[in-house]
Write an enzyme that holds these catalytic residues in place. Structure first.
Site, PDB file in Angstrom:
ATOM      1  N   ILE A 165       0.853  -1.198   0.185  1.00  0.00           N
ATOM      2  CA  ILE A 165       0.000  -0.020  -0.025  1.00  0.00           C
ATOM      3  C   ILE A 165       0.728   1.084  -0.094  1.00  0.00           C
ATOM      4  O   ILE A 165       0.582   2.359  -0.127  1.00  0.00           O
ATOM      5  CB  ILE A 165      -0.856   0.148   1.101  1.00  0.00           C
ATOM      6  CG1 ILE A 165      -0.484  -0.386   2.503  1.00  0.00           C
ATOM      7  CG2 ILE A 165      -2.177  -0.913   1.021  1.00  0.00           C
ATOM      8  CD1 ILE A 165      -1.247  -0.242   3.981  1.00  0.00           C
ATOM      9  N   LYS A 167       5.373   2.758  -0.775  1.00  0.00           N
ATOM     10  CA  LYS A 167       6.722   2.512  -0.957  1.00  0.00           C
ATOM     11  C   LYS A 167       7.473   3.549  -0.366  1.00  0.00           C
ATOM     12  O   LYS A 167       7.249   4.652  -0.767  1.00  0.00           O
ATOM     13  CB  LYS A 167       6.912   2.262  -2.337  1.00  0.00           C
ATOM     14  CG  LYS A 167       7.063   0.412  -2.598  1.00  0.00           C
ATOM     15  CD  LYS A 167       7.308   0.054  -3.897  1.00  0.00           C
ATOM     16  CE  LYS A 167       7.622  -1.438  -4.184  1.00  0.00           C
ATOM     17  NZ  LYS A 167       7.598  -2.096  -5.357  1.00  0.00           N
ATOM     18  N   GLY A 168       8.869   3.269   0.034  1.00  0.00           N
ATOM     19  CA  GLY A 168       9.567   4.375   0.346  1.00  0.00           C
ATOM     20  C   GLY A 168      11.150   3.938   0.055  1.00  0.00           C
ATOM     21  O   GLY A 168      11.169   2.892  -0.340  1.00  0.00           O
ATOM     22  N   PHE A 170      13.510   3.400   1.852  1.00  0.00           N
ATOM     23  CA  PHE A 170      13.831   2.339   3.230  1.00  0.00           C
ATOM     24  C   PHE A 170      13.073   1.043   3.054  1.00  0.00           C
ATOM     25  O   PHE A 170      13.668   0.059   3.659  1.00  0.00           O
ATOM     26  CB  PHE A 170      13.437   2.958   4.669  1.00  0.00           C
ATOM     27  CG  PHE A 170      12.222   3.155   4.645  1.00  0.00           C
ATOM     28  CD1 PHE A 170      11.057   2.220   5.006  1.00  0.00           C
ATOM     29  CD2 PHE A 170      11.423   4.559   4.210  1.00  0.00           C
ATOM     30  CE1 PHE A 170       9.783   2.533   4.952  1.00  0.00           C
ATOM     31  CE2 PHE A 170      10.200   4.651   4.160  1.00  0.00           C
ATOM     32  CZ  PHE A 170       9.293   3.573   4.684  1.00  0.00           C
ATOM     33  N   GLY A 171      11.933   1.152   2.455  1.00  0.00           N
ATOM     34  CA  GLY A 171      11.295  -0.306   2.186  1.00  0.00           C
ATOM     35  C   GLY A 171       9.918  -0.207   1.832  1.00  0.00           C
ATOM     36  O   GLY A 171       9.839   0.767   1.032  1.00  0.00           O
ATOM     37  N   LYS A 186       5.008  -1.549   8.008  1.00  0.00           N
ATOM     38  CA  LYS A 186       6.133  -0.929   7.626  1.00  0.00           C
ATOM     39  C   LYS A 186       7.420  -1.729   7.633  1.00  0.00           C
ATOM     40  O   LYS A 186       7.765  -2.114   8.680  1.00  0.00           O
ATOM     41  CB  LYS A 186       6.476   0.444   8.212  1.00  0.00           C
ATOM     42  CG  LYS A 186       7.634   1.294   7.633  1.00  0.00           C
ATOM     43  CD  LYS A 186       8.154   2.209   8.327  1.00  0.00           C
ATOM     44  CE  LYS A 186       7.547   3.773   7.681  1.00  0.00           C
ATOM     45  NZ  LYS A 186       8.043   5.039   8.498  1.00  0.00           N
ATOM     46  N   ASP A 282       7.148  16.449   8.036  1.00  0.00           N
ATOM     47  CA  ASP A 282       6.683  16.058   6.646  1.00  0.00           C
ATOM     48  C   ASP A 282       5.216  15.791   6.613  1.00  0.00           C
ATOM     49  O   ASP A 282       4.688  14.742   6.166  1.00  0.00           O
ATOM     50  CB  ASP A 282       7.350  14.503   6.300  1.00  0.00           C
ATOM     51  CG  ASP A 282       7.404  14.142   4.918  1.00  0.00           C
ATOM     52  OD1 ASP A 282       7.185  15.024   4.002  1.00  0.00           O
ATOM     53  OD2 ASP A 282       7.524  13.022   4.673  1.00  0.00           O
TER      54      ASP A 282
END
Length: 435
Positions: A165, A167-168, A170-171, A186, A282
């Site tokens: 659902i 993405k970044g 880091f993972g 996460k 953020d």
């Protein structure tokens, strides 16, 4: 102490062998009830109610709770100046001691209520006892050695029907099942699970989320920190994020935008509460989540870049890493690598409010970096939508003021939005004829 607790305690004290006659019992019961009332009103910062009670019964100024705390102790701890002045005018003992041997001044000093400290000192207040130390956190041994109660065994997580659902770098964020409940996980990429900085950021986010509890903040449920891959588990919100919602629906009606803004502001006011201030850093539509598809409730999420700061002084500013967060919603002082404080979140909030009413991201004709640069040079998005009332426009402009000191706090924003909401709902029946 609540009224019912007060009555319970008075019944107990009067019940031993019926030593008090009926009239005396009644008197004692009323007395205990009034004691709890004055302590309650002192706690609620209701100086008018406190004054009324003292006019009816001046001896209530010396009322005590189970911990031997007077109404002045309560007012001092919270910094309620008007209540404290009223109590002192009615003869409160500024040096009364509670069961920890703390005076009201010791409480005010422990809670860093500077105006209250000055007031109490001007009336001869002294710091006895432990100088407010009774509300410093006492170390509590963990129930299980070396094992946190939020540590989740990875075998409890069912990924058989999971889907990605988010993405970044880091993972990824997956929808999974934990003990039969849908959750958001996460998960740190395996090749980053040994990276010292990634582990540090991950642990920072877990330590922060453990402390947060609010209806407008995504609820942390647990984490996997003792095995790889590292995972962070939060509640799963079916409605998706605000970015997707605005992409699909376009501009929101003013009343929906205000309701959404109120939810975001409530969550942010909680995060910005002193002395432990959480600066999100953020805040953007992707990090605001809708509880369900009917989208009647929002929560602020993703605290990967947040900073927890112990505020010594409400005017402190911090030198933090510049360019933290997403360019399009970034405050100019962050882009310019200047010192900044929690007001960076107020700026991002203004950009989100603008996007909800316009249906388009701020500076949508610019690439994100160019947009941030343009904003840092003093430019702001143009108002095009018909949904802006003069008050909404004024509030948005104040929230994105170039000088961070001129931006309102989230508590102030909440008050303003409530007023705007009232004026819109009272005007609502006229729109049928004018639209």
């Amino acid at each position: 102490m609540s009224g019912s607790e007060a009555e319970g305690s008075s019944g107990h004290s009067a019940g031993g062998g019926d030593s008090l006659p009926g009239a005396e019992k009644k008197k004692e019961k009323a007395r205990v009830s009034k004691t709890s009332l004055i302590l309650w009103h002192a706690h609620q910062n209701d100086a008018v109610a406190v004054r009324k009670l003292l006019e009816e019964d001046p001896s209530l100024v010396h009322a005590r709770d189970y911990d031997n705390r007077t109404p002045l102790h309560v007012a001092s701890l919270h910094g309620w100046i008007d209540v404290a002045k009223c109590l002192i005018q009615h003869g409160a003992d500024v040096n009364a001691q509670d069961r920890w041997k703390n005076t009201p001044l010791a409480d005010a000093e422990g809670a860093k209520k500077h105006a209250m400290i000055e007031l109490l000192k001007s009336y001869g207040g002294l710091s006895y006892g432990q100088n407010g130390s009774h509300f410093e956190p006492k170390p509590v041994p963990p129930p299980l050695p070396n094992k946190c109660d939020w540590e989740i065994d990875p075998s409890e997580l069912d990924f058989s029907t999971s889907n990605i659902i988010g993405k970044g770098s880091f993972g990824e964020i997956l929808k999974a099942c934990w003990r039969g409940t849908p959750v958001a996980v996460k998960r740190i990429l395996p090749n980053l699970s040994d990276d010292r900085l990634v582990i540090q950021d991950f642990r920072h986010e877990v330590n922060l989320l453990v402390k947060l509890r609010h209806p407008n903040i995504v609820q942390f449920l647990g984490a996997v920190t003792e095995r790889k891959p590292l995972m962070l588990i939060t509640e799963y919100l079916r409605g998706g994020d605000l970015h997707q919602c605005l992409k699909e629906k376009g501009a929101l009606s003013p009343s929906t935008a205000i309701n959404f803004a109120l939810d975001i502001a409530r969550g942010m006011a909680y995060l910005h509460n002193e002395p432990n201030v959480v600066i999100h850093r953020d805040l953007k539509p992707r990090n605001v989540l809708l509880v369900n598809s009917s989208a009647d409730h929002l929560k602020v999420g993703d605290f990967g870049l947040s900073k927890l700061i112990r505020v010594q002084n409400s005017h402190d500013v911090y030198k933090m890493t510049g360019e933290t967060g997403s360019y399009r919603y970034m405050a100019p002082e962050v882009f310019k690598h200047r010192k900044y404080d929690k007001k960076v979140d107020v700026f991002s909030f203004a950009m989100i409010l603008y996007e909800m009413l316009e249906g388009d991201p701020p500076m949508s004709h610019y690439e994100p970096y160019e947009a941030a640069k343009y904003v840092a040079e003093g430019h702001r998005p143009l108002f095009r939508a018909k949904g802006y009332t003069p008050q909404l426009k004024e509030l948005t402009e104040e929230c994105w003021a170039p000088d961070m000191n001129l931006r309102p706090s989230f508590l102030e924003i909440l008050k303003r939005l409530e007023k705007i909401k009232e004026s819109i709902s009272s005007d609502h029946h006229w729109h049928i004829f004018t639209t």
